[in-house]
Design an enzyme around this catalytic site. Structure first.
Site, PDB file in Angstrom:
ATOM      1  N   TYR A  44      -6.250  -2.867  13.249  1.00 42.36           N
ATOM      2  CA  TYR A  44      -7.150  -1.831  12.733  1.00 42.36           C
ATOM      3  C   TYR A  44      -8.576  -1.969  13.246  1.00 42.36           C
ATOM      4  O   TYR A  44      -9.510  -1.626  12.542  1.00 42.36           O
ATOM      5  CB  TYR A  44      -7.066  -1.812  11.196  1.00 42.36           C
ATOM      6  CG  TYR A  44      -5.759  -1.199  10.745  1.00 42.36           C
ATOM      7  CD1 TYR A  44      -5.635   0.182  10.618  1.00 42.36           C
ATOM      8  CD2 TYR A  44      -4.637  -1.986  10.519  1.00 42.36           C
ATOM      9  CE1 TYR A  44      -4.435   0.763  10.249  1.00 42.36           C
ATOM     10  CE2 TYR A  44      -3.419  -1.411  10.155  1.00 42.36           C
ATOM     11  CZ  TYR A  44      -3.330  -0.033  10.026  1.00 42.36           C
ATOM     12  OH  TYR A  44      -2.137   0.554   9.679  1.00 42.36           O
TER      13      TYR A  44
ATOM     14  N   GLU B  15       1.414  -0.645  14.099  1.00 40.02           N
ATOM     15  CA  GLU B  15       0.490   0.118  13.249  1.00 40.02           C
ATOM     16  C   GLU B  15      -0.880   0.075  13.890  1.00 40.02           C
ATOM     17  O   GLU B  15      -1.356  -1.006  14.262  1.00 40.02           O
ATOM     18  CB  GLU B  15       0.336  -0.497  11.847  1.00 40.02           C
ATOM     19  CG  GLU B  15       1.444  -0.211  10.886  1.00 40.02           C
ATOM     20  CD  GLU B  15       1.160  -0.750   9.484  1.00 40.02           C
ATOM     21  OE1 GLU B  15      -0.021  -0.920   9.096  1.00 40.02           O
ATOM     22  OE2 GLU B  15       2.146  -1.006   8.777  1.00 40.02           O
TER      23      GLU B  15
ATOM     24  N   GLU C 156       3.745  -7.759   7.656  1.00 36.81           N
ATOM     25  CA  GLU C 156       2.437  -8.347   7.380  1.00 36.81           C
ATOM     26  C   GLU C 156       2.449  -9.503   6.394  1.00 36.81           C
ATOM     27  O   GLU C 156       1.700  -9.514   5.414  1.00 36.81           O
ATOM     28  CB  GLU C 156       1.466  -7.260   6.903  1.00 36.81           C
ATOM     29  CG  GLU C 156       1.185  -6.223   7.971  1.00 36.81           C
ATOM     30  CD  GLU C 156       0.185  -5.150   7.535  1.00 36.81           C
ATOM     31  OE1 GLU C 156      -0.030  -4.990   6.313  1.00 36.81           O
ATOM     32  OE2 GLU C 156      -0.378  -4.484   8.418  1.00 36.81           O
TER      33      GLU C 156
ATOM     34  N   ASP D 296       0.812  -1.213   0.000  1.00 33.80           N
ATOM     35  CA  ASP D 296       0.000   0.000   0.000  1.00 33.80           C
ATOM     36  C   ASP D 296       0.851   1.272   0.000  1.00 33.80           C
ATOM     37  O   ASP D 296       0.672   2.134   0.842  1.00 33.80           O
ATOM     38  CB  ASP D 296      -0.910  -0.057   1.244  1.00 33.80           C
ATOM     39  CG  ASP D 296      -1.861   1.109   1.331  1.00 33.80           C
ATOM     40  OD1 ASP D 296      -2.341   1.567   0.287  1.00 33.80           O
ATOM     41  OD2 ASP D 296      -2.118   1.567   2.467  1.00 33.80           O
TER      42      ASP D 296
HETATM   43  C1  E8X Z   1      -3.150   0.542   5.675  1.00 39.98           C
HETATM   44  C2  E8X Z   1      -1.856  -0.142   6.124  1.00 39.98           C
HETATM   45  C3  E8X Z   1      -0.803   0.005   5.054  1.00 39.98           C
HETATM   46  O1  E8X Z   1      -0.689   1.297   4.580  1.00 39.98           O
HETATM   47  C4  E8X Z   1       0.534  -0.509   5.541  1.00 39.98           C
HETATM   48  O2  E8X Z   1       1.494  -0.411   4.530  1.00 39.98           O
HETATM   49  C5  E8X Z   1       0.448  -1.928   5.989  1.00 39.98           C
HETATM   50  C6  E8X Z   1      -1.943  -1.676   6.321  1.00 39.98           C
HETATM   51  C7  E8X Z   1      -3.122  -2.231   6.968  1.00 39.98           C
HETATM   52  C8  E8X Z   1      -3.397  -3.669   6.716  1.00 39.98           C
HETATM   53  N1  E8X Z   1      -0.670  -2.122   6.916  1.00 39.98           N
HETATM   54  O3  E8X Z   1      -3.952  -0.062   5.003  1.00 39.98           O
HETATM   55  O4  E8X Z   1      -3.324   1.722   5.963  1.00 39.98           O
HETATM   56  C9  E8X Z   1      -4.844  -3.910   6.856  1.00 39.98           C
HETATM   57  C10 E8X Z   1      -5.266  -5.269   7.267  1.00 39.98           C
HETATM   58  C11 E8X Z   1      -6.767  -5.292   7.436  1.00 39.98           C
HETATM   59  C12 E8X Z   1      -7.270  -5.953   8.612  1.00 39.98           C
END
Ligand code: E8X
Length: 607
Positions: free
Chosen positions: A477, A512, A420, A179
């Site tokens: 999140y 995060e 991730e 992302d």
């Molecule tokens: C997001 C972040 C993204 O920008 C980052 O590079 C990695 C993401 C969330 C993963 N982590 O989307 O803002 C979302 C998983 C969903 C449950």
């Protein structure tokens, strides 16, 4: 690989400026662009990404090869010196020609590579450097791209059926499985630097504490064919203090030095004190800054200099208008200044190694870094086992080059092997993959720092590898991607999960958590996308962290808004920044400043 410096025995000539540039429309190799560019080549600034420098889709969204060319003259008075051509980073895979002949190729967009060109040039005569770079991402690259519908996430590519990834499209459309905008080109400095013919190749510094004294183990690698033995009196080392006075010294390729009553390196706002190790060998001299500090995990604590540290900070990006992912030292200074302003003490180099200038700045400014590889996107949408992708050896080579580049920085206190990956759908494969790398990284690091990777929001009961890392780093999140807007439920989910982690008896931090926030959008009720919601999100979740003694850090996602691929989830990029892309504070920044100014670096949790 040593950072190029200037001193009485070494010169650095940066090749910053306008370079000729041309996107490869398929004719580069048949027309032999390496022997001279076609007349219609344009000019672009280096170092910077090419994508946003001209108003053209073909620059912005190009996939594949692009070429750069520069002619210049290495001064005649460099004669008699050894001469290197160094690229600090070219995204992603690149090949370099000198006067039409290939001299090196490099895989990966975030680490330096160089070539000794002494025998290939005559100082005083003009030379031509041609560079090709390919920004394609797929199952062979880190960061990873999608193939055959394996998308994990990455704005609107997520779970897109294979139809969009039909073979005829591949090669035209780049499908990042991550992302952030896939900025490409010569993103960091290119330099020609000199050393004497016999020179210092590498310096390794490992500090230790012995009561009030600092103990410094050092080793020096030199260019001579025969390995220097540790009694080689040609090699001299001196430790200098901040004022330049010699504190201690010795001779030989390896040794141990004692600094009595040492001043330690501690994170800002304490004293990030730096000593310098001055190495001389024959005509050559190299000086490396270092700090006396230790890092260690003990029980649920993360110890710096033996004291339990609490991480306050962010995941960041190298990202800005126009220059894209290009090195921008003015921006680095601004970002560190904002970290001080908001009371943060740390960041993670999500999701790739940053330019070395940033680590050098953080050494001096006392900012703590979690240093991450570009291994982002190792996930196959739950359908494909991503550990069958041909990536492990390459991933290991990145870890090797990363540790080799950054091993001496006091600011670097932990390695993150990646971000991730899938650890939930193929738990055993994940365990085997990450454990091999975990052990490998520990072997590589002379300072033996803690090693981890950053875990995606998942079913943590199925994931059997995250819990075995030195520090559990989780991205979560609740309240945004799921339980959207419902902070009561988000708090419930957090607590349920924190109960689980409490039992694992590991240090745990969040690397995060965050929510997209449009600056200037307000509401009397805190709803998603408003500045009030972002402030409320952090206020409520942080209050739960404060109740857990094993919880040793919070890093918000993200420091600032940043560019991404276009898509239905992204309005002008990812807007989870606590600062806007131009570095103005959103409302949450003021909340975090109030909170973090009250949280000390050490001893916040009384475990
Ligand atoms: C997001 C972040 C993204 O920008 C980052 O590079 C990695 C993401 C969330 C993963 N982590 O989307 O803002 C979302 C998983 C969903 C449950």
């Amino acid at each position: 690989m040593l950072y190029p410096i200037e001193n009485k025995s070494r010169a650095v000539m940066k090749l910053d400026g306008l370079w000729k540039f041309k996107i490869d429309d398929g004719s580069a190799s048949s027309e032999h662009w390496e022997t001279g560019f076609p007349d219609d080549a344009e000019e672009l600034y280096v170092p910077a990404s090419y994508n946003d420098q001209r108003e053209d889709q073909k620059y912005r969204n190009h996939t594949g090869e692009a070429y750069y060319e520069k002619t210049f003259t290495v001064p005649g008075f460099f004669k008699g010196q050894r001469i290197f051509l160094r690229f600090d980073a070219v995204a992603h895979d690149s090949t370099v020609w000198l006067n039409g002949t290939v001299i090196m190729s490099h895989r990966g967009g975030f680490l330096p590579f160089e070539k000794d060109i002494t025998g290939l040039i005559t100082p005083g005569e003009e030379i031509r450097i041609t560079v090709s770079c390919n920004n394609r991402v797929d199952h062979h690259t880190l960061p990873m791209g999608n193939e055959d519908g394996t998308a994990f996430f990455g704005s609107d590519n997520a779970q897109v059926p294979a139809v969009q990834m039909a073979k005829e499209h591949r090669g035209i459309v780049n499908l990042p499985n991550f992302d952030f905008f896939n900025y490409a080109g010569i993103n960091r400095h290119v330099s020609v630097y000199t050393t004497p013919m016999e020179y210092i190749k590498d310096v390794t510094i490992v500090p230790e504490l012995d009561g009030k004294d600092g103990v410094v183990h050092y080793s020096v690698e030199i260019s001579s064919k025969e390995k220097a033995n540790c009694h080689d009196s040609n090699i001299k080392v001196e430790v200098l203090d901040r004022g330049g006075s010699v504190v201690t010294g010795g001779t030989g390729a390896e040794g141990t030095l004692r600094i009595e009553n040492a001043r330690l390196w501690n994170p800002w706002p304490e004293d990030p004190y730096l000593y310098r190790l001055k190495v001389t060998f024959g005509d050559d001299e190299y000086t490396e800054e270092f700090g006396i500090r230790t890092v260690e995990v003990s029980g649920t604590k993360f110890l710096i200099n033996g004291k339990p540290f609490y991480f306050k900070g962010f995941g960041k990006h190298e990202d800005f208008y126009i220059s894209g992912r290009g090195i921008n030292e003015g921006l680095n200074v601004k970002d560190i200044s904002l970290l001080h302003w908001i009371g943060a003490n740390s960041f993670r180099t999500s999701h790739y190694p940053y330019a070395e200038e940033m680590y050098r700045l953080c050494d001096r400014e006392g900012i703590v870094i979690i240093d991450e590889t570009p291994a982002v996107g190792i996930a196959g949408g739950g359908v494909v086992d991503p550990y069958t992708f041909p990536i492990k050896d390459y991933h290991k080579s990145i870890l090797r080059d990363l540790v080799e580049r950054d091993k001496n920085h006091p600011s670097v206190i932990m390695w993150s092997m990646g971000n991730e990956p899938d650890t939930e759908n193929f738990p055993e494969s994940a365990y085997d993959y990450w454990h091999e790398l975990y052990e490998y990284t520990h072997e590589l690091d002379p300072q033996n720092r803690p090693v981890t990777f950053v875990c995606c929001q998942n079913d943590y009961t199925r994931d059997i590898v995250t819990r075995t890392m030195d520090v559990v780093c989780i991205n979560r999140y609740y309240g945004w991607y799921n339980l959207s807007g419902d902070l009561d439920s988000a708090i419930y989910a957090w607590n349920k999960e924190l109960d689980f982690w409490e039992e694992q008896q590991k240090p745990v931090m969040v690397t995060e958590y965050g929510c997209d926030t449009l600056p200037g959008l307000h509401g009397t009720v805190a709803e998603m996308w408003t500045e009030e919601f972002q402030a409320e999100y952090y206020r409520r979740i942080d209050a739960e962290f404060d109740k857990r003694d094993f919880f040793m850090g919070e890093q918000c996602w993200a420091f600032a808004d940043f560019g991404t691929i276009q898509g239905v989830y992204r309005a002008d990029g990812n807007r989870k920044g606590v600062f806007t892309r131009e570095r103005r504070p959103k409302m949450a920044a003021h909340f975090l400043k109030g909170r973090w100014e009250k949280i000390p670096n050490f001893g916040y949790k009384n475990n």
